[in-house]
Design a protein around this motif. Sequence first.
Motif, mmCIF file in Angstrom:
data_model
loop_
_atom_site.group_PDB
_atom_site.id
_atom_site.type_symbol
_atom_site.label_atom_id
_atom_site.label_comp_id
_atom_site.label_asym_id
_atom_site.label_seq_id
_atom_site.Cartn_x
_atom_site.Cartn_y
_atom_site.Cartn_z
ATOM 1 N N VAL A 7 0.996 -1.158 -0.024
ATOM 2 C CA VAL A 7 0.071 0.019 0.032
ATOM 3 C C VAL A 7 0.860 1.112 0.063
ATOM 4 C CG1 VAL A 7 -1.775 1.365 1.201
ATOM 5 C CG2 VAL A 7 -1.981 -1.078 1.128
ATOM 6 N N GLY A 8 1.942 1.190 0.679
ATOM 7 C CA GLY A 8 2.834 2.534 0.948
ATOM 8 C C GLY A 8 3.563 2.665 -0.518
ATOM 9 N N ARG A 9 3.801 1.610 -1.328
ATOM 10 C CA ARG A 9 4.478 1.985 -2.641
ATOM 11 C C ARG A 9 3.512 2.711 -3.529
ATOM 12 N NH1 ARG A 9 7.860 -2.627 -5.371
ATOM 13 N NH2 ARG A 9 9.279 -2.062 -3.684
ATOM 14 N N PHE A 10 2.192 2.156 -3.435
ATOM 15 C CA PHE A 10 1.247 2.575 -4.394
ATOM 16 C C PHE A 10 1.034 4.121 -4.034
ATOM 17 C CE2 PHE A 10 0.593 -1.252 -6.229
ATOM 18 C CZ PHE A 10 -0.158 -1.194 -7.315
ATOM 19 N N ALA A 11 1.027 4.272 -2.719
ATOM 20 C CA ALA A 11 0.682 5.669 -2.444
ATOM 21 C C ALA A 11 1.871 6.433 -2.847
ATOM 22 C CB ALA A 11 0.568 5.942 -0.767
ATOM 23 N N ARG A 12 3.146 6.048 -2.721
ATOM 24 C CA ARG A 12 4.311 7.022 -3.189
ATOM 25 C C ARG A 12 4.226 7.267 -4.963
ATOM 26 N NH1 ARG A 12 6.873 3.590 0.292
ATOM 27 N NH2 ARG A 12 7.996 2.213 -1.041
ATOM 28 N N GLY A 13 3.620 6.103 -5.156
ATOM 29 C CA GLY A 13 3.664 6.395 -6.845
ATOM 30 C C GLY A 13 2.210 6.806 -7.198
ATOM 31 N N ARG A 14 1.648 7.487 -6.365
ATOM 32 C CA ARG A 14 0.202 8.173 -6.426
ATOM 33 C C ARG A 14 -0.924 7.476 -7.100
ATOM 34 N NH1 ARG A 14 2.387 14.251 -8.484
ATOM 35 N NH2 ARG A 14 3.985 14.473 -6.471
ATOM 36 N N PHE A 15 -0.899 6.124 -6.942
ATOM 37 C CA PHE A 15 -1.732 5.082 -7.378
ATOM 38 C C PHE A 15 -1.590 5.110 -8.867
ATOM 39 C CE2 PHE A 15 -2.748 6.078 -3.230
ATOM 40 C CZ PHE A 15 -2.750 4.790 -2.705
ATOM 41 N N ARG A 16 -0.674 5.485 -9.662
ATOM 42 C CA ARG A 16 -0.388 5.445 -11.002
ATOM 43 C C ARG A 16 0.348 4.220 -11.381
ATOM 44 N NH1 ARG A 16 0.431 11.054 -13.934
ATOM 45 N NH2 ARG A 16 0.701 9.473 -15.579
ATOM 46 N N ARG A 40 4.082 4.937 -12.162
ATOM 47 C CA ARG A 40 4.774 5.426 -11.295
ATOM 48 C C ARG A 40 5.239 4.665 -10.014
ATOM 49 N NH1 ARG A 40 2.425 11.340 -10.344
ATOM 50 N NH2 ARG A 40 2.896 12.353 -12.400
ATOM 51 N N VAL A 41 4.111 3.750 -9.855
ATOM 52 C CA VAL A 41 4.434 2.641 -8.928
ATOM 53 C C VAL A 41 5.360 1.714 -9.125
ATOM 54 C CG1 VAL A 41 3.280 0.493 -7.770
ATOM 55 C CG2 VAL A 41 2.023 2.715 -8.043
ATOM 56 N N ASN A 42 5.535 1.247 -10.398
ATOM 57 C CA ASN A 42 6.493 0.515 -10.950
ATOM 58 C C ASN A 42 7.856 1.093 -10.489
ATOM 59 O OD1 ASN A 42 4.847 -1.857 -11.515
ATOM 60 N ND2 ASN A 42 4.478 -1.042 -13.481
#
Length: 209
Positions: free
Chosen positions: A59-68, A71-73
């Motif tokens: 969840v933290g990674r998705f948040a840092r990637g702004r759920f795109r 960007r998450v990758n």
Amino acid sequence: MTRPDTLRLAQDERADLADFLAGLAPEHWDSPTLCDRWSVRDVVAHVISYDDLGPAAFVGRFARGRFRPDRVNQVGVDSYASLAPHELLTELKTRLRPAGLTARFGGRIGLVDGLIHHQDIRRALGAPREVPAERLSAALSFARVAPPIRAWSRARGLRLVATDIGWTSGSGPVVEGPAEPLLMAMAGRADAVDELSGPGQSLLATRLL
């Protein structure tokens, strides 16, 4: 019919990727691949970047990637940026059996992701191989419906036929050819479309522009 052990297939695919990478010259690790803006080292980092994530870290990674997704990758790839090629290879060799997210759906996520990205590297470097038919068949079936691949939108209204392994899916104008370029085209790799044929080939090609 016996269902394939897709987790084993995914592990075998990663092992083959590791063997290939072990033979690369150091400068090849910075070479571009079919993944936009990603070098060989970036693609290798991506392949293993989800294995160790627990629910909170995911969840933290998705948040840092702004759920795109792109960007998450990239967040995952960036977390391995300090590693030298031999260190990345060691990390891959210790993670041959997919874990975490990539082990979901019986390892199908790891198989599809690993196979496509292995080919992203090989195609860009001009190093073709013969992919085992069992892996291709399992990967095609899952890629056809897996949301991150987006093959469902590219192949809608088309009948896909892998002429070398007896795999078919969908209905409509036919797009046919060997399984490997068919999978790569489904995954959005435009360079593979010219290796396919059939009345639906031109429509598929326009969807990859």
